[in-house]
Design a protein around this motif. Sequence first.
Motif, PDB file in Angstrom:
ATOM      1  N   ARG A  36       0.758  -0.850  -0.269  1.00 37.44           N
ATOM      2  CA  ARG A  36       0.488   0.453   0.182  1.00 37.44           C
ATOM      3  C   ARG A  36       0.721   1.187  -0.197  1.00 37.44           C
ATOM      4  O   ARG A  36       0.039   2.395  -0.236  1.00 37.44           O
ATOM      5  CB  ARG A  36      -0.753  -0.068   1.569  1.00 37.44           C
ATOM      6  CG  ARG A  36      -0.246   0.331   2.129  1.00 37.44           C
ATOM      7  CD  ARG A  36      -1.130   0.449   4.307  1.00 37.44           C
ATOM      8  NE  ARG A  36      -1.869  -0.884   3.643  1.00 37.44           N
ATOM      9  CZ  ARG A  36      -1.122  -1.853   4.784  1.00 37.44           C
ATOM     10  NH1 ARG A  36      -0.383  -1.384   5.241  1.00 37.44           N
ATOM     11  NH2 ARG A  36      -1.806  -3.515   4.913  1.00 37.44           N
ATOM     12  N   ARG A  37       1.977   0.984   0.324  1.00 34.26           N
ATOM     13  CA  ARG A  37       3.100   2.500  -0.023  1.00 34.26           C
ATOM     14  C   ARG A  37       3.121   2.922  -1.373  1.00 34.26           C
ATOM     15  O   ARG A  37       3.336   3.566  -1.584  1.00 34.26           O
ATOM     16  CB  ARG A  37       4.149   1.892   1.114  1.00 34.26           C
ATOM     17  CG  ARG A  37       4.116   1.476   2.566  1.00 34.26           C
ATOM     18  CD  ARG A  37       5.539   1.831   3.280  1.00 34.26           C
ATOM     19  NE  ARG A  37       5.415   1.340   4.305  1.00 34.26           N
ATOM     20  CZ  ARG A  37       6.280   1.050   5.464  1.00 34.26           C
ATOM     21  NH1 ARG A  37       7.845   2.206   5.231  1.00 34.26           N
ATOM     22  NH2 ARG A  37       5.487   1.857   6.949  1.00 34.26           N
ATOM     23  N   HIS A  38       2.774   1.907  -2.116  1.00 32.32           N
ATOM     24  CA  HIS A  38       3.116   2.316  -3.248  1.00 32.32           C
ATOM     25  C   HIS A  38       1.840   2.344  -3.775  1.00 32.32           C
ATOM     26  O   HIS A  38       2.086   3.052  -5.632  1.00 32.32           O
ATOM     27  CB  HIS A  38       4.366   1.419  -4.182  1.00 32.32           C
ATOM     28  CG  HIS A  38       5.316   1.640  -3.106  1.00 32.32           C
ATOM     29  ND1 HIS A  38       5.942   1.966  -3.384  1.00 32.32           N
ATOM     30  CD2 HIS A  38       5.868   0.244  -2.483  1.00 32.32           C
ATOM     31  CE1 HIS A  38       7.800   2.014  -2.670  1.00 32.32           C
ATOM     32  NE2 HIS A  38       7.057   0.724  -2.526  1.00 32.32           N
ATOM     33  N   THR A  39       1.012   2.186  -3.733  1.00 29.78           N
ATOM     34  CA  THR A  39      -0.881   1.826  -4.608  1.00 29.78           C
ATOM     35  C   THR A  39      -1.053   3.401  -4.835  1.00 29.78           C
ATOM     36  O   THR A  39      -2.047   3.712  -5.777  1.00 29.78           O
ATOM     37  CB  THR A  39      -1.294   1.643  -3.903  1.00 29.78           C
ATOM     38  OG1 THR A  39      -1.699   1.564  -2.037  1.00 29.78           O
ATOM     39  CG2 THR A  39      -0.970  -0.109  -4.254  1.00 29.78           C
ATOM     40  N   VAL A  40      -1.093   4.124  -4.570  1.00 28.14           N
ATOM     41  CA  VAL A  40      -1.584   5.673  -4.123  1.00 28.14           C
ATOM     42  C   VAL A  40      -0.336   6.725  -4.545  1.00 28.14           C
ATOM     43  O   VAL A  40       0.726   6.570  -3.010  1.00 28.14           O
ATOM     44  CB  VAL A  40      -2.176   6.264  -3.503  1.00 28.14           C
ATOM     45  CG1 VAL A  40      -3.743   5.077  -3.352  1.00 28.14           C
ATOM     46  CG2 VAL A  40      -1.829   5.931  -1.919  1.00 28.14           C
ATOM     47  N   ASP A  41      -0.673   8.016  -4.843  1.00 26.37           N
ATOM     48  CA  ASP A  41       0.128   8.743  -4.855  1.00 26.37           C
ATOM     49  C   ASP A  41       0.287   9.488  -3.616  1.00 26.37           C
ATOM     50  O   ASP A  41      -0.847  11.019  -3.699  1.00 26.37           O
ATOM     51  CB  ASP A  41       0.463   9.758  -6.184  1.00 26.37           C
ATOM     52  CG  ASP A  41       1.356  11.593  -6.376  1.00 26.37           C
ATOM     53  OD1 ASP A  41       1.999  10.960  -5.186  1.00 26.37           O
ATOM     54  OD2 ASP A  41       0.659  12.254  -6.941  1.00 26.37           O
ATOM     55  N   ARG A  42       0.606   9.836  -2.423  1.00 24.90           N
ATOM     56  CA  ARG A  42       0.667  10.658  -1.706  1.00 24.90           C
ATOM     57  C   ARG A  42       1.156  11.760  -1.655  1.00 24.90           C
ATOM     58  O   ARG A  42       1.468  12.629  -0.373  1.00 24.90           O
ATOM     59  CB  ARG A  42       1.071  10.062  -0.597  1.00 24.90           C
ATOM     60  CG  ARG A  42       0.619   8.505   0.402  1.00 24.90           C
ATOM     61  CD  ARG A  42       1.051   7.136   1.051  1.00 24.90           C
ATOM     62  NE  ARG A  42       1.071   6.211   0.954  1.00 24.90           N
ATOM     63  CZ  ARG A  42      -0.847   5.449   0.802  1.00 24.90           C
ATOM     64  NH1 ARG A  42      -1.442   6.350   2.444  1.00 24.90           N
ATOM     65  NH2 ARG A  42      -1.083   3.749   1.090  1.00 24.90           N
ATOM     66  N   SER A  43       1.729  12.690  -1.959  1.00 24.51           N
ATOM     67  CA  SER A  43       2.879  13.233  -2.629  1.00 24.51           C
ATOM     68  C   SER A  43       2.125  14.397  -2.052  1.00 24.51           C
ATOM     69  O   SER A  43       3.510  15.713  -0.845  1.00 24.51           O
ATOM     70  CB  SER A  43       3.317  13.254  -4.307  1.00 24.51           C
ATOM     71  OG  SER A  43       2.620  13.721  -4.644  1.00 24.51           O
ATOM     72  N   GLU A 132     -13.354  -0.807  -1.253  1.00 25.37           N
ATOM     73  CA  GLU A 132     -11.976  -1.516  -1.072  1.00 25.37           C
ATOM     74  C   GLU A 132     -11.564  -1.137  -1.531  1.00 25.37           C
ATOM     75  O   GLU A 132     -11.420  -0.454  -2.776  1.00 25.37           O
ATOM     76  CB  GLU A 132     -12.278  -2.511  -1.350  1.00 25.37           C
ATOM     77  CG  GLU A 132     -11.335  -4.021  -1.486  1.00 25.37           C
ATOM     78  CD  GLU A 132     -11.927  -5.230  -2.521  1.00 25.37           C
ATOM     79  OE1 GLU A 132     -10.556  -5.744  -2.844  1.00 25.37           O
ATOM     80  OE2 GLU A 132     -12.890  -5.290  -2.819  1.00 25.37           O
ATOM     81  N   GLY A 133     -10.280  -0.535  -0.662  1.00 23.09           N
ATOM     82  CA  GLY A 133      -9.095  -0.161  -1.047  1.00 23.09           C
ATOM     83  C   GLY A 133      -8.795   1.963  -0.187  1.00 23.09           C
ATOM     84  O   GLY A 133      -8.250   1.730  -0.926  1.00 23.09           O
ATOM     85  N   ALA A 134     -10.101   1.962  -0.279  1.00 20.48           N
ATOM     86  CA  ALA A 134     -10.489   3.107   0.443  1.00 20.48           C
ATOM     87  C   ALA A 134     -10.297   3.944   1.360  1.00 20.48           C
ATOM     88  O   ALA A 134      -9.768   5.201   1.492  1.00 20.48           O
ATOM     89  CB  ALA A 134     -11.506   4.013  -0.771  1.00 20.48           C
ATOM     90  N   GLY A 135      -9.879   2.403   2.064  1.00 19.43           N
ATOM     91  CA  GLY A 135      -8.734   2.857   3.504  1.00 19.43           C
ATOM     92  C   GLY A 135      -9.403   1.611   4.578  1.00 19.43           C
ATOM     93  O   GLY A 135     -10.131   0.895   3.487  1.00 19.43           O
ATOM     94  N   PRO A 136      -9.117   2.214   5.625  1.00 17.86           N
ATOM     95  CA  PRO A 136      -8.915   0.497   6.586  1.00 17.86           C
ATOM     96  C   PRO A 136     -10.638   0.940   7.063  1.00 17.86           C
ATOM     97  O   PRO A 136     -11.096   2.086   7.338  1.00 17.86           O
ATOM     98  CB  PRO A 136      -7.945   0.917   7.490  1.00 17.86           C
ATOM     99  CG  PRO A 136      -7.687   2.579   7.358  1.00 17.86           C
ATOM    100  CD  PRO A 136      -8.915   2.711   6.477  1.00 17.86           C
ATOM    101  N   GLU A 137     -10.760  -0.388   7.749  1.00 11.56           N
ATOM    102  CA  GLU A 137     -11.608  -0.976   8.169  1.00 11.56           C
ATOM    103  C   GLU A 137     -11.697  -0.952   9.957  1.00 11.56           C
ATOM    104  O   GLU A 137     -13.057   0.086  10.644  1.00 11.56           O
ATOM    105  CB  GLU A 137     -12.070  -2.040   8.314  1.00 11.56           C
ATOM    106  CG  GLU A 137     -12.381  -2.859   7.375  1.00 11.56           C
ATOM    107  CD  GLU A 137     -13.856  -2.732   6.682  1.00 11.56           C
ATOM    108  OE1 GLU A 137     -14.621  -2.403   7.470  1.00 11.56           O
ATOM    109  OE2 GLU A 137     -14.470  -3.025   4.965  1.00 11.56           O
ATOM    110  N   THR A 138     -10.173   0.006  10.317  1.00  7.26           N
ATOM    111  CA  THR A 138     -10.127   0.214  11.961  1.00  7.26           C
ATOM    112  C   THR A 138      -9.557   1.717  12.058  1.00  7.26           C
ATOM    113  O   THR A 138      -8.702   1.633  10.547  1.00  7.26           O
ATOM    114  CB  THR A 138     -10.285  -0.488  12.956  1.00  7.26           C
ATOM    115  OG1 THR A 138      -9.367  -1.099  12.202  1.00  7.26           O
ATOM    116  CG2 THR A 138     -11.729  -1.645  12.384  1.00  7.26           C
ATOM    117  N   GLY A 139      -9.517   2.288  13.136  1.00  5.77           N
ATOM    118  CA  GLY A 139      -8.314   3.476  13.278  1.00  5.77           C
ATOM    119  C   GLY A 139      -8.508   3.633  14.243  1.00  5.77           C
ATOM    120  O   GLY A 139      -9.092   3.526  15.361  1.00  5.77           O
TER     121      GLY A 139
END
Length: 368
Positions: A36-43, A132-139
Amino acid sequence: MPPQQETPVKSVVVPFEPDTSPALLRRLGHHEVPERRHTVDRSAHAPHIVAVPGDDGEDWAAAALVTARPQTAYLKIVDAVGDVPAAVEAVVAHARRRGLVQVKWEGWNASPEVAAAAGFVPLRPPITPVEEGAGPETGYVRWLRDGAGAEPPYYGQTTHFTCGAVTALVAQAHAGTLPREALDRRAELTLWRDATNFPACEPVGLGVAVRRAWPSSPVTVHLDADRPVLLDHYPENEQEWRALLQRTSRTEAGRAGVPIDPHHLSLTAIRSAIGRREHVLLLVSLAGMQGFDVPHWVLCHGAVPGAVVIEDPWSNAAAGDTWVDAHLLPVPDPSLDTMSTISADRFRGAVAIGRPPGGASSAEPADE
């Protein structure tokens, strides 16, 4: 004897860059780095690595990927690998050094037990399903300053234009005026339909719709502009009929007994309202937090020293931004002051919702 002082964890902080960070992360040895560290552009959210050196000083014993929305007062741990407790402790120390008020932790690989041992408490899961993939279920969240108040439910808007309606619904659920189970898409669209100026909700129309929905709730509209607002980007023929609707909203406000305060609403006044357990729906631009100048409604419901705590019903999944960012989001007073000064006319729009006489006297407890 004097009290023992905790020995701070030694750490290094380096920017996370997709092209160069894989080489740095190989210093973790056998620890697998999540894809997941590489699947979106977090810049846009200043991604960086907080790493804990190993005993040999060469390899890393742990590393956390950390991000945050610009113009805010928190850090978010996306994930941590290696010696997770050490990595999390290093991030908390990093946040303290920066004078921030909060650390959040996405629950991709964080267990409740490890999070609790690190001083974090679970966030309420969002009412709206997480794609799915847009965020975790928990935080999880750890406050570094006291006074944030009770946690409201988190509801993510289901359209691009219902932020105003959602903030009003969440405010009333937080106040105990609306049952939590009534927070759903039907309620969202029904309130939006009553408040909309097509498709946006302008302050007066939103205030009138709130009064209609909850007649016992005191409502005040704050708008230091005496003309129709949020129309500049429309062609002239599109502005005309929307302006007519806004003038109609002002007439309806008079009939419904909704006052329109023409003075500039200060951050001090917002904090005072929160101190009275009122809720402030505040119109902001997303330019500072998300990089595009779009008007957007957020809910101001808590305050800690140096920051106002808001609920943002929208998150930008394309930038790795999730409901964990948008929920219980602390924004420094100067940043909130800037982002809530709208358009070239520099107006501020807000709807303050008070407590009904004899009704719920406080926000619902966070553990219900």
